[in-house]
Design a protein around this motif. Structure first.
Motif, PDB file in Angstrom:
ATOM      1  N   GLY A  42      36.523  46.624  43.059  1.00  0.00           N
ATOM      2  CA  GLY A  42      36.944  45.613  42.280  1.00  0.00           C
ATOM      3  C   GLY A  42      36.699  44.027  42.969  1.00  0.00           C
ATOM      4  N   TRP A  43      36.908  43.972  44.090  1.00  0.00           N
ATOM      5  CA  TRP A  43      36.675  42.872  44.704  1.00  0.00           C
ATOM      6  C   TRP A  43      35.255  42.613  45.286  1.00  0.00           C
ATOM      7  CZ3 TRP A  43      41.036  44.239  49.293  1.00  0.00           C
ATOM      8  CH2 TRP A  43      42.319  44.224  48.348  1.00  0.00           C
ATOM      9  N   PHE A  44      34.475  43.531  45.586  1.00  0.00           N
ATOM     10  CA  PHE A  44      33.220  43.612  45.727  1.00  0.00           C
ATOM     11  C   PHE A  44      32.286  43.373  44.264  1.00  0.00           C
ATOM     12  CE2 PHE A  44      32.861  46.712  49.861  1.00  0.00           C
ATOM     13  CZ  PHE A  44      33.141  45.631  50.697  1.00  0.00           C
ATOM     14  N   ASP A  45      33.015  43.647  43.418  1.00  0.00           N
ATOM     15  CA  ASP A  45      32.466  43.063  41.995  1.00  0.00           C
ATOM     16  C   ASP A  45      32.338  41.500  41.800  1.00  0.00           C
ATOM     17  OD1 ASP A  45      31.429  45.800  41.298  1.00  0.00           O
ATOM     18  OD2 ASP A  45      33.309  46.281  40.172  1.00  0.00           O
ATOM     19  N   ALA A  46      33.670  41.359  42.183  1.00  0.00           N
ATOM     20  CA  ALA A  46      33.919  39.700  41.993  1.00  0.00           C
ATOM     21  C   ALA A  46      33.013  39.158  42.986  1.00  0.00           C
ATOM     22  CB  ALA A  46      35.160  39.454  42.549  1.00  0.00           C
ATOM     23  N   LEU A  47      32.614  39.602  44.202  1.00  0.00           N
ATOM     24  CA  LEU A  47      31.794  38.754  45.113  1.00  0.00           C
ATOM     25  C   LEU A  47      30.462  39.016  44.377  1.00  0.00           C
ATOM     26  CD1 LEU A  47      31.209  37.402  47.564  1.00  0.00           C
ATOM     27  CD2 LEU A  47      31.095  39.909  48.811  1.00  0.00           C
ATOM     28  N   GLN A  48      29.983  39.901  43.844  1.00  0.00           N
ATOM     29  CA  GLN A  48      28.605  40.187  43.436  1.00  0.00           C
ATOM     30  C   GLN A  48      28.507  39.491  42.010  1.00  0.00           C
ATOM     31  OE1 GLN A  48      26.061  41.909  44.799  1.00  0.00           O
ATOM     32  NE2 GLN A  48      24.836  41.357  43.291  1.00  0.00           N
ATOM     33  N   THR A  74      29.252  28.086  34.311  1.00  0.00           N
ATOM     34  CA  THR A  74      29.117  28.464  35.571  1.00  0.00           C
ATOM     35  C   THR A  74      30.334  28.179  36.416  1.00  0.00           C
ATOM     36  OG1 THR A  74      26.799  27.954  35.626  1.00  0.00           O
ATOM     37  CG2 THR A  74      27.951  28.038  37.810  1.00  0.00           C
ATOM     38  N   SER A  75      31.207  27.093  36.221  1.00  0.00           N
ATOM     39  CA  SER A  75      32.513  26.733  36.726  1.00  0.00           C
ATOM     40  C   SER A  75      33.589  27.927  36.317  1.00  0.00           C
ATOM     41  CB  SER A  75      32.906  25.502  36.156  1.00  0.00           C
ATOM     42  OG  SER A  75      34.320  25.168  36.693  1.00  0.00           O
ATOM     43  N   ARG A  76      33.500  28.686  34.820  1.00  0.00           N
ATOM     44  CA  ARG A  76      34.387  29.628  34.655  1.00  0.00           C
ATOM     45  C   ARG A  76      34.113  30.883  35.437  1.00  0.00           C
ATOM     46  NH1 ARG A  76      39.228  30.042  32.897  1.00  0.00           N
ATOM     47  NH2 ARG A  76      39.310  31.921  34.188  1.00  0.00           N
ATOM     48  N   ARG A  77      32.701  31.200  35.506  1.00  0.00           N
ATOM     49  CA  ARG A  77      32.450  32.398  36.359  1.00  0.00           C
ATOM     50  C   ARG A  77      32.600  32.334  37.674  1.00  0.00           C
ATOM     51  NH1 ARG A  77      26.116  34.000  36.883  1.00  0.00           N
ATOM     52  NH2 ARG A  77      26.392  35.655  38.235  1.00  0.00           N
ATOM     53  N   LEU A  78      32.895  31.142  38.197  1.00  0.00           N
ATOM     54  CA  LEU A  78      33.244  31.157  39.646  1.00  0.00           C
ATOM     55  C   LEU A  78      34.676  31.155  39.721  1.00  0.00           C
ATOM     56  CD1 LEU A  78      32.877  30.455  42.514  1.00  0.00           C
ATOM     57  CD2 LEU A  78      32.823  28.042  41.968  1.00  0.00           C
ATOM     58  N   LEU A  79      35.237  30.585  38.780  1.00  0.00           N
ATOM     59  CA  LEU A  79      36.805  30.587  38.879  1.00  0.00           C
ATOM     60  C   LEU A  79      37.316  32.077  38.642  1.00  0.00           C
ATOM     61  CD1 LEU A  79      39.568  28.955  38.835  1.00  0.00           C
ATOM     62  CD2 LEU A  79      38.977  29.217  36.212  1.00  0.00           C
ATOM     63  N   ASP A  80      36.734  32.757  37.833  1.00  0.00           N
ATOM     64  CA  ASP A  80      37.069  34.284  37.632  1.00  0.00           C
ATOM     65  C   ASP A  80      36.881  35.100  38.715  1.00  0.00           C
ATOM     66  OD1 ASP A  80      37.542  33.737  34.893  1.00  0.00           O
ATOM     67  OD2 ASP A  80      35.725  34.401  33.909  1.00  0.00           O
ATOM     68  N   SER A  81      35.770  34.714  39.395  1.00  0.00           N
ATOM     69  CA  SER A  81      35.564  35.609  40.666  1.00  0.00           C
ATOM     70  C   SER A  81      36.760  35.141  41.864  1.00  0.00           C
ATOM     71  CB  SER A  81      34.128  35.291  41.177  1.00  0.00           C
ATOM     72  OG  SER A  81      33.211  36.089  40.637  1.00  0.00           O
ATOM     73  N   LEU A  82      36.776  34.068  41.892  1.00  0.00           N
ATOM     74  CA  LEU A  82      37.986  33.577  42.835  1.00  0.00           C
ATOM     75  C   LEU A  82      39.334  34.066  42.558  1.00  0.00           C
ATOM     76  CD1 LEU A  82      36.660  29.987  43.440  1.00  0.00           C
ATOM     77  CD2 LEU A  82      36.408  31.885  45.002  1.00  0.00           C
ATOM     78  N   GLN A  83      39.659  34.081  41.132  1.00  0.00           N
ATOM     79  CA  GLN A  83      41.070  34.486  41.048  1.00  0.00           C
ATOM     80  C   GLN A  83      41.084  36.171  40.906  1.00  0.00           C
ATOM     81  OE1 GLN A  83      41.253  32.789  36.765  1.00  0.00           O
ATOM     82  NE2 GLN A  83      42.313  31.165  37.767  1.00  0.00           N
ATOM     83  N   ALA A  84      40.112  36.805  41.231  1.00  0.00           N
ATOM     84  CA  ALA A  84      39.994  38.186  41.151  1.00  0.00           C
ATOM     85  C   ALA A  84      40.576  38.825  42.544  1.00  0.00           C
ATOM     86  CB  ALA A  84      38.592  38.866  40.922  1.00  0.00           C
ATOM     87  N   LEU A  85      40.634  37.563  43.539  1.00  0.00           N
ATOM     88  CA  LEU A  85      41.009  38.067  44.909  1.00  0.00           C
ATOM     89  C   LEU A  85      42.321  37.223  45.334  1.00  0.00           C
ATOM     90  CD1 LEU A  85      39.372  39.512  47.175  1.00  0.00           C
ATOM     91  CD2 LEU A  85      38.231  38.897  45.188  1.00  0.00           C
ATOM     92  N   ILE A  86      43.287  37.087  44.223  1.00  0.00           N
ATOM     93  CA  ILE A  86      44.518  36.468  44.363  1.00  0.00           C
ATOM     94  C   ILE A  86      45.090  37.618  44.820  1.00  0.00           C
ATOM     95  CG2 ILE A  86      46.699  35.945  43.184  1.00  0.00           C
ATOM     96  CD1 ILE A  86      44.900  33.924  41.332  1.00  0.00           C
ATOM     97  N   PRO A  87      46.108  37.425  46.080  1.00  0.00           N
ATOM     98  CA  PRO A  87      46.587  35.964  46.468  1.00  0.00           C
ATOM     99  C   PRO A  87      45.725  35.456  47.543  1.00  0.00           C
ATOM    100  CG  PRO A  87      47.889  37.910  47.478  1.00  0.00           C
ATOM    101  CD  PRO A  87      47.047  38.443  46.494  1.00  0.00           C
ATOM    102  N   TRP A  88      45.645  34.063  47.710  1.00  0.00           N
ATOM    103  CA  TRP A  88      44.928  33.250  48.700  1.00  0.00           C
ATOM    104  C   TRP A  88      45.921  32.807  49.522  1.00  0.00           C
ATOM    105  CZ3 TRP A  88      39.568  32.503  49.398  1.00  0.00           C
ATOM    106  CH2 TRP A  88      38.793  33.174  48.367  1.00  0.00           C
ATOM    107  N   VAL A 158      36.750  39.913  52.347  1.00  0.00           N
ATOM    108  CA  VAL A 158      35.879  39.380  51.145  1.00  0.00           C
ATOM    109  C   VAL A 158      36.010  38.156  50.519  1.00  0.00           C
ATOM    110  CG1 VAL A 158      35.388  40.258  48.685  1.00  0.00           C
ATOM    111  CG2 VAL A 158      35.852  42.022  50.309  1.00  0.00           C
ATOM    112  N   GLN A 159      37.473  37.612  50.759  1.00  0.00           N
ATOM    113  CA  GLN A 159      37.632  36.077  50.651  1.00  0.00           C
ATOM    114  C   GLN A 159      36.760  35.345  51.477  1.00  0.00           C
ATOM    115  OE1 GLN A 159      42.047  35.628  51.202  1.00  0.00           O
ATOM    116  NE2 GLN A 159      42.206  36.223  49.071  1.00  0.00           N
TER     117      GLN A 159
END
Length: 322
Positions: A42-48, A74-88, A158-159
């Motif tokens: 799932g993390w790799f998917d978010a990165l991809q 584009t901003s929404r797509r970026l936010l979704d990917s970053l949030q998939a790796l919570i917690p930061w 991955v982060q």
């Protein structure tokens, strides 16, 4: 998924790191094995799925910031990917208009040490237990020739890869899914080795100091940050159970005690450059780290103590040369 070819080439051509290069591909493959870590796919998917963005401005000197103007999709797509790796946990980051407010204000720690450490210009740097690599970026921004971070947590790796992709450049910094025990013995290659927030998690403090020394060339500098207690030489807190709700805290020495340990392990000119209580302004829950944080780990009636009644967290930074 994470390309280390530039790093492998660099290591192969380095006279003291070539033997590490021979075993590193197998180590990274094992460290990022989806069979060992079930959340990795799932993390790799978010990165991809992160959008490809050409940055307008990158700043690694005053923080970790990359800027450009994005459309809403584009901003929404970026936010979704970053949030998939919570917690930061380490940061903060400013990423194409997204303020990624991490649990730790790691920039404060960097500000406390940046003028005390040896200048980073053209130095080969190792960052042990680097988390998602925030300080690696600051080291590179300060002029390091190349920075190699190691951390066994694949989430953090991955982060880091996400941040590197957003910066849009082939920069000389990498984070590897390894602990220090994976490094060949007696590398004696790095100009500076950082160990920040790791020492108190090690069961054998002397062995960790010797491992750190073995990474450094003669005259290379160790930057060690760890939890300490107030006290005289010889005084050490060994928590019988947890410390601040952490079950993997082993040794909290006094400042004089740790200075003596550094000398005993063969370091020269061991000295303290900062001693600072950790506050709930520096470590706290945010929308990017929604779980319990420091305020939950302190005595609610006396925040100078931990939940267990131990002295509250004080962190000190030590410098020494190999």
């Amino acid at each position: 998924m994470i390309d280390y070819q530039n790093l492998y080439s660099f290591l192969t051509e380095h006279p003291k790191l070539a033997r590490w290069a021979a075993q590193l591909p197998d180590q990274t493959e094992q460290g990022l094995s989806t069979q060992r870590f079930g959340d990795l796919p799932g993390w790799f998917d978010a990165l991809q799925n992160m959008p490809d963005i050409c940055p307008d401005k990158v700043d690694l000197l005053n923080g970790v910031s990359v800027q450009s103007t994005l459309d809403d999709a584009t901003s929404r797509r970026l936010l979704d990917s970053l949030q998939a790796l919570i917690p930061w946990r380490k940061g903060p980051y400013q990423l194409h208009g997204i303020e990624l407010d991490t649990e730790w204000r790691s920039d404060w720690k960097w500000d406390r040490i940046k003028h005390a450490i040896a200048p980073m210009t053209n130095r080969l740097v190792l960052d042990v237990g680097c988390g998602n690599g925030y300080h690696c970026w600051r080291m590179l921004g300060a002029g390091a020739l190349r920075v190699i971070g190691i951390d066994p947590s694949p989430r953090f790796v991955v982060q880091f890869a996400m941040i590197k992709r957003l910066l849009g450049q082939q920069l000389a910094v990498d984070v590897l899914p390894l602990g220090i025990e994976a490094l060949p013995s007696d590398l004696m290659a790095f100009d500076t080795t950082f160990s920040m927030g790791v020492f108190y998690h090690r069961r054998s403090p002397m062995d960790h100091l010797r491992e750190l020394k073995a990474t450094l060339r003669p005259g290379g500098q160790l930057v060690l940050e760890t939890l300490v207690i107030e006290g005289r030489e010889g005084e050490v807190l060994v928590p019988p159970g947890r410390y601040a709700m952490m079950n993997n805290v082993w040794f909290l020495p006094s400042v004089p005690t740790l200075l003596s340990w550094l000398t005993k392990c063969g370091f020269r000119n061991a000295r303290t450059v900062d001693v600072c209580p950790t506050t709930t302004d520096e470590q706290r829950s945010t929308e990017w780290m929604r779980y319990h944080s420091l305020s939950d780990f302190l005595d609610e009636n006396n925040p100078s103590l931990t939940k267990e009644g131990h002295p509250g967290p004080i962190r000190a930074v030590f410098l020494a040369e190999a």
